[in-house]
Scaffold this active site. Structure first.
Site, PDB file in Angstrom:
ATOM      1  N   GLU A   1      -1.188  -5.772  -7.906  1.00  0.00           N
ATOM      2  CA  GLU A   1      -0.722  -4.918  -9.020  1.00  0.00           C
ATOM      3  C   GLU A   1       0.498  -5.541  -9.697  1.00  0.00           C
ATOM      4  O   GLU A   1       0.800  -5.221 -10.841  1.00  0.00           O
ATOM      5  CB  GLU A   1      -0.367  -3.525  -8.500  1.00  0.00           C
ATOM      6  CG  GLU A   1      -1.569  -2.681  -8.089  1.00  0.00           C
ATOM      7  CD  GLU A   1      -2.432  -2.249  -9.268  1.00  0.00           C
ATOM      8  OE1 GLU A   1      -1.876  -1.887 -10.315  1.00  0.00           O
ATOM      9  OE2 GLU A   1      -3.667  -2.293  -9.134  1.00  0.00           O
TER      10      GLU A   1
ATOM     11  N   SER B   1       1.431  -7.020  -3.586  1.00  0.00           N
ATOM     12  CA  SER B   1       0.198  -6.499  -4.190  1.00  0.00           C
ATOM     13  C   SER B   1      -0.170  -7.221  -5.476  1.00  0.00           C
ATOM     14  O   SER B   1       0.698  -7.592  -6.277  1.00  0.00           O
ATOM     15  CB  SER B   1       0.408  -5.015  -4.493  1.00  0.00           C
ATOM     16  OG  SER B   1      -0.594  -4.543  -5.361  1.00  0.00           O
TER      17      SER B   1
ATOM     18  N   TYR C   1       4.863   1.827  -9.204  1.00  0.00           N
ATOM     19  CA  TYR C   1       4.457   1.221  -7.930  1.00  0.00           C
ATOM     20  C   TYR C   1       4.600  -0.299  -7.999  1.00  0.00           C
ATOM     21  O   TYR C   1       5.199  -0.926  -7.115  1.00  0.00           O
ATOM     22  CB  TYR C   1       3.006   1.611  -7.612  1.00  0.00           C
ATOM     23  CG  TYR C   1       2.378   0.803  -6.494  1.00  0.00           C
ATOM     24  CD1 TYR C   1       2.649   1.089  -5.161  1.00  0.00           C
ATOM     25  CD2 TYR C   1       1.499  -0.251  -6.781  1.00  0.00           C
ATOM     26  CE1 TYR C   1       2.063   0.346  -4.132  1.00  0.00           C
ATOM     27  CE2 TYR C   1       0.917  -1.003  -5.757  1.00  0.00           C
ATOM     28  CZ  TYR C   1       1.202  -0.697  -4.445  1.00  0.00           C
ATOM     29  OH  TYR C   1       0.631  -1.437  -3.431  1.00  0.00           O
TER      30      TYR C   1
HETATM   31  P1  NDP Z   1      -1.848   3.397   3.117  1.00  0.00           P
HETATM   32  O1  NDP Z   1      -1.444   4.255   1.972  1.00  0.00           O
HETATM   33  O2  NDP Z   1      -3.158   3.651   3.795  1.00  0.00           O
HETATM   34  O3  NDP Z   1      -0.705   3.461   4.246  1.00  0.00           O
HETATM   35  C1  NDP Z   1       0.637   3.578   3.914  1.00  0.00           C
HETATM   36  C2  NDP Z   1       1.444   3.778   5.172  1.00  0.00           C
HETATM   37  O4  NDP Z   1       2.843   3.887   4.842  1.00  0.00           O
HETATM   38  C3  NDP Z   1       1.096   5.035   5.972  1.00  0.00           C
HETATM   39  O5  NDP Z   1       1.108   4.734   7.346  1.00  0.00           O
HETATM   40  C4  NDP Z   1       2.243   5.983   5.637  1.00  0.00           C
HETATM   41  O6  NDP Z   1       2.500   6.953   6.629  1.00  0.00           O
HETATM   42  C5  NDP Z   1       3.390   4.986   5.568  1.00  0.00           C
HETATM   43  N1  NDP Z   1       4.577   5.498   4.894  1.00  0.00           N
HETATM   44  C6  NDP Z   1       4.658   6.029   3.646  1.00  0.00           C
HETATM   45  N2  NDP Z   1       5.925   6.373   3.370  1.00  0.00           N
HETATM   46  C7  NDP Z   1       6.673   6.054   4.465  1.00  0.00           C
HETATM   47  C8  NDP Z   1       8.043   6.164   4.786  1.00  0.00           C
HETATM   48  N3  NDP Z   1       8.926   6.682   3.930  1.00  0.00           N
HETATM   49  N4  NDP Z   1       8.464   5.725   5.995  1.00  0.00           N
HETATM   50  C9  NDP Z   1       7.588   5.207   6.886  1.00  0.00           C
HETATM   51  N5  NDP Z   1       6.271   5.082   6.641  1.00  0.00           N
HETATM   52  C10 NDP Z   1       5.821   5.498   5.443  1.00  0.00           C
HETATM   53  O7  NDP Z   1      -1.794   1.875   2.610  1.00  0.00           O
HETATM   54  P2  NDP Z   1      -2.735   0.623   2.988  1.00  0.00           P
HETATM   55  O8  NDP Z   1      -2.896   0.560   4.446  1.00  0.00           O
HETATM   56  O9  NDP Z   1      -3.916   0.613   2.099  1.00  0.00           O
HETATM   57  O10 NDP Z   1      -1.824  -0.588   2.488  1.00  0.00           O
HETATM   58  C11 NDP Z   1      -0.827  -1.158   3.343  1.00  0.00           C
HETATM   59  C12 NDP Z   1       0.239  -1.798   2.486  1.00  0.00           C
HETATM   60  O11 NDP Z   1      -0.326  -2.810   1.672  1.00  0.00           O
HETATM   61  C13 NDP Z   1       0.946  -0.847   1.525  1.00  0.00           C
HETATM   62  O12 NDP Z   1       2.283  -1.267   1.412  1.00  0.00           O
HETATM   63  C14 NDP Z   1       0.216  -1.071   0.212  1.00  0.00           C
HETATM   64  O13 NDP Z   1       1.022  -0.733  -0.891  1.00  0.00           O
HETATM   65  C15 NDP Z   1      -0.051  -2.559   0.304  1.00  0.00           C
HETATM   66  N6  NDP Z   1      -1.194  -3.041  -0.431  1.00  0.00           N
HETATM   67  C16 NDP Z   1      -2.401  -2.440  -0.262  1.00  0.00           C
HETATM   68  C17 NDP Z   1      -3.504  -2.903  -0.921  1.00  0.00           C
HETATM   69  C18 NDP Z   1      -4.834  -2.272  -0.720  1.00  0.00           C
HETATM   70  O14 NDP Z   1      -5.740  -2.561  -1.508  1.00  0.00           O
HETATM   71  N7  NDP Z   1      -5.044  -1.461   0.300  1.00  0.00           N
HETATM   72  C19 NDP Z   1      -3.418  -4.049  -1.857  1.00  0.00           C
HETATM   73  C20 NDP Z   1      -2.098  -4.669  -1.873  1.00  0.00           C
HETATM   74  C21 NDP Z   1      -1.038  -4.159  -1.200  1.00  0.00           C
HETATM   75  P3  NDP Z   1       1.763   8.412   6.628  1.00  0.00           P
HETATM   76  O15 NDP Z   1       0.501   8.224   7.438  1.00  0.00           O
HETATM   77  O16 NDP Z   1       2.772   9.269   7.287  1.00  0.00           O
HETATM   78  O17 NDP Z   1       1.469   8.779   5.203  1.00  0.00           O
HETATM   79  P1  GDP Z   2      -5.289   0.410  -7.704  1.00  0.00           P
HETATM   80  O1  GDP Z   2      -5.870  -0.856  -8.237  1.00  0.00           O
HETATM   81  O2  GDP Z   2      -4.326   0.188  -6.582  1.00  0.00           O
HETATM   82  O3  GDP Z   2      -4.734   1.306  -8.743  1.00  0.00           O
HETATM   83  O4  GDP Z   2      -6.508   1.148  -6.953  1.00  0.00           O
HETATM   84  P2  GDP Z   2      -7.386   2.452  -7.345  1.00  0.00           P
HETATM   85  O5  GDP Z   2      -8.581   2.412  -6.467  1.00  0.00           O
HETATM   86  O6  GDP Z   2      -6.560   3.683  -7.328  1.00  0.00           O
HETATM   87  O7  GDP Z   2      -7.812   2.197  -8.860  1.00  0.00           O
HETATM   88  C1  GDP Z   2      -8.581   1.064  -9.239  1.00  0.00           C
HETATM   89  C2  GDP Z   2      -9.053   1.229 -10.676  1.00  0.00           C
HETATM   90  O8  GDP Z   2     -10.010   2.287 -10.739  1.00  0.00           O
HETATM   91  C3  GDP Z   2      -7.949   1.573 -11.696  1.00  0.00           C
HETATM   92  O9  GDP Z   2      -8.121   0.764 -12.832  1.00  0.00           O
HETATM   93  C4  GDP Z   2      -8.231   3.042 -12.045  1.00  0.00           C
HETATM   94  O10 GDP Z   2      -7.857   3.402 -13.371  1.00  0.00           O
HETATM   95  C5  GDP Z   2      -9.748   3.053 -11.894  1.00  0.00           C
HETATM   96  N1  GDP Z   2     -10.291   4.405 -11.733  1.00  0.00           N
HETATM   97  C6  GDP Z   2     -11.240   4.992 -12.502  1.00  0.00           C
HETATM   98  N2  GDP Z   2     -11.464   6.242 -12.095  1.00  0.00           N
HETATM   99  C7  GDP Z   2     -10.639   6.472 -11.047  1.00  0.00           C
HETATM  100  C8  GDP Z   2     -10.422   7.613 -10.215  1.00  0.00           C
HETATM  101  O11 GDP Z   2     -11.032   8.670 -10.371  1.00  0.00           O
HETATM  102  N3  GDP Z   2      -9.504   7.479  -9.212  1.00  0.00           N
HETATM  103  C9  GDP Z   2      -8.812   6.290  -9.020  1.00  0.00           C
HETATM  104  N4  GDP Z   2      -7.953   6.206  -8.006  1.00  0.00           N
HETATM  105  N5  GDP Z   2      -8.998   5.213  -9.820  1.00  0.00           N
HETATM  106  C10 GDP Z   2      -9.899   5.300 -10.803  1.00  0.00           C
END
Ligand code: NDP
Ligand code: GDP
Length: 327
Positions: free
Chosen positions: A129, A127, A151
């Site tokens: 992040e 990520s 995270y």
């Molecule tokens: P989501 O939060 O939508 O999905 C997370 C998934 O992980 C879900 O299927 C969840 O299952 C599963 N999960 C959580 N805990 C466990 C566990 N203990 N064992 C097995 N499965 C588990 O994430 P995204 O699809 O948005 O992102 C995919 C990956 O990419 C993540 O690792 C995220 O951190 C990373 N990422 C995402 C970004 C983004 O902008 N979306 C940017 C960079 C990295 P359940 O449905 O049961 O909750």
């Molecule tokens: P992140 O980059 O994975 O933390 O994705 P988020 O969508 O959760 O947050 C992106 C940015 O939006 C961060 O800088 C947050 O502080 C900002 N932000 C501002 N208001 C909110 C809010 O109400 N919810 C979330 N999730 N983020 C917010």
């Protein structure tokens, strides 16, 4: 027919990646954790009409035995480790769980692969992040990391374990350093979806205001549908590597609000309220990625503009709320 194992298949990226791999003729198997409400598992897979075409197996990222068993029975050619506690804000409330799942969980998947079939191709969902308190204005694979949340610290561990397993054991392990990517399937707690959901509710008269945190932070937002293509491309290369995946454009939360509200003819300033409850203990103020390596080596680039993506998300939330409210 190649077999792909996806952890996190029920999440946003898992659904889009399933759709992509199925279109390429893969057998897709997803690891699903036990839930008390098995009937709601797979809502995102249903949304993309792929739920009936994927196989689901029980397991958990924190349970190495389940991962070994799945590796043995499923026999994947490619493993995409997308599962995580993925919400930054929640990682301060549950730092140890986040470390266990997002950090050590990735090491468990790598271990299962090393024990059962070290020749498997492995993708780690790293990520942006990890750049956190940015050390360079535009972040690339060469930019030093500075994580700002439990995270991001957990993701950094998983990232370096991926690099380490590649260097120690010669595994085909790649890490995609993906900047934020969104879609109508994004979790509602993330800011883009929270905004598009709020816009839809306000437009339909179901709410009047939207409470947000820091409006000045900026993010490099792309579309999940585009980003899962980069994941797949990484595993098709002869050599494993790390790649930044980003659009190269950064936008503030304030401007995101402007774009989303104006899509339905509303002024965000009349509806958005800042609530300090949504501020974070430590903030990532700016993220902006340089994906030129991915473009050169993988031929990948982002296709969807922020405006088009936000419009798609607002329209999807309007459909959802109209259906729910019977409008
Ligand atoms: P989501 O939060 O939508 O999905 C997370 C998934 O992980 C879900 O299927 C969840 O299952 C599963 N999960 C959580 N805990 C466990 C566990 N203990 N064992 C097995 N499965 C588990 O994430 P995204 O699809 O948005 O992102 C995919 C990956 O990419 C993540 O690792 C995220 O951190 C990373 N990422 C995402 C970004 C983004 O902008 N979306 C940017 C960079 C990295 P359940 O449905 O049961 O909750
Ligand atoms: P992140 O980059 O994975 O933390 O994705 P988020 O969508 O959760 O947050 C992106 C940015 O939006 C961060 O800088 C947050 O502080 C900002 N932000 C501002 N208001 C909110 C809010 O109400 N919810 C979330 N999730 N983020 C917010």
């Amino acid at each position: 027919m190649p077999t792909a194992l996806i952890t996190g298949i029920t999440g946003q990226d898992g659904a889009y990646l399933s759709q992509l791999l199925l279109s390429k003729g893969y057998r897709v198997v997803g690891l699903v954790r036990r839930s008390a409400s098995a009937d709601v598992i797979g809502a995102r897979l249903h949304w993309l009409n792929v739920a009936d075409r994927v196989e689901l197996v029980d397991g958990n990222l924190t349970d190495l035995s389940s991962l070994i068993r799945i590796m043995e029975t499923v026999k994947p050619d490619e493993v995409y480790n997308l599962a995580a506690q993925s919400f930054v804000a929640a990682s301060w409330q549950q730092p140890l769980l986040t470390g266990n799942v997002t950090g050590l969980g990735a090491a468990n998947v790598l271990e299962a692969a090393r024990i059962v079939n070290p020749a498997v191709r492995f993708y780690q969902a790293s990520s942006s992040e990890m750049f956190g308190l940015i050390q360079e204005k535009i972040q690339s694979e060469k930019t030093p990391f500075y994580p700002r949340s439990p995270y991001a610290v957990a993701k950094l561990y998983a990232h370096w374990m991926t690099v380490n397993y590649r260097e120690s054991f010669g595994m085909h392990a790649s890490s995609g350093i993906l900047f934020n990517h969104e879609s109508p399937l994004r979790g509602i707690e993330f800011v883009t979806r929270k905004v598009t959901d709020g816009v839809a509710r306000i437009k339909l008269g179901l709410a009047n205001e939207l409470a947000l945190g820091n409006l000045d932070a900026t993010r490099d937002w792309g579309h999940a549908r585009d980003y899962v293509e980069a994941m797949w491309l990484m595993l098709q290369q002869d050599k494993p590597d790390d790649y930044v995946v980003a659009t190269g454009r950064t936008t503030s939360i304030r401007d995101l609000c402007r774009i989303a509200f104006s899509h339905v003819g509303l002024d965000y300033e009349a509806h958005v309220r800042v609530d300090p409850a949504f501020f974070r203990p430590a903030e990532v103020e700016v993220l902006l990625g340089d994906a030129s390596k991915a473009k050169k080596a993988l031929g990948w680039e982002a296709k969807t503009s922020l405006e088009d993506m936000v419009s798609e998300m607002v329209d999807a939330d309007l459909v959802r709320h109209r259906a729910k409210a019977g409008l």
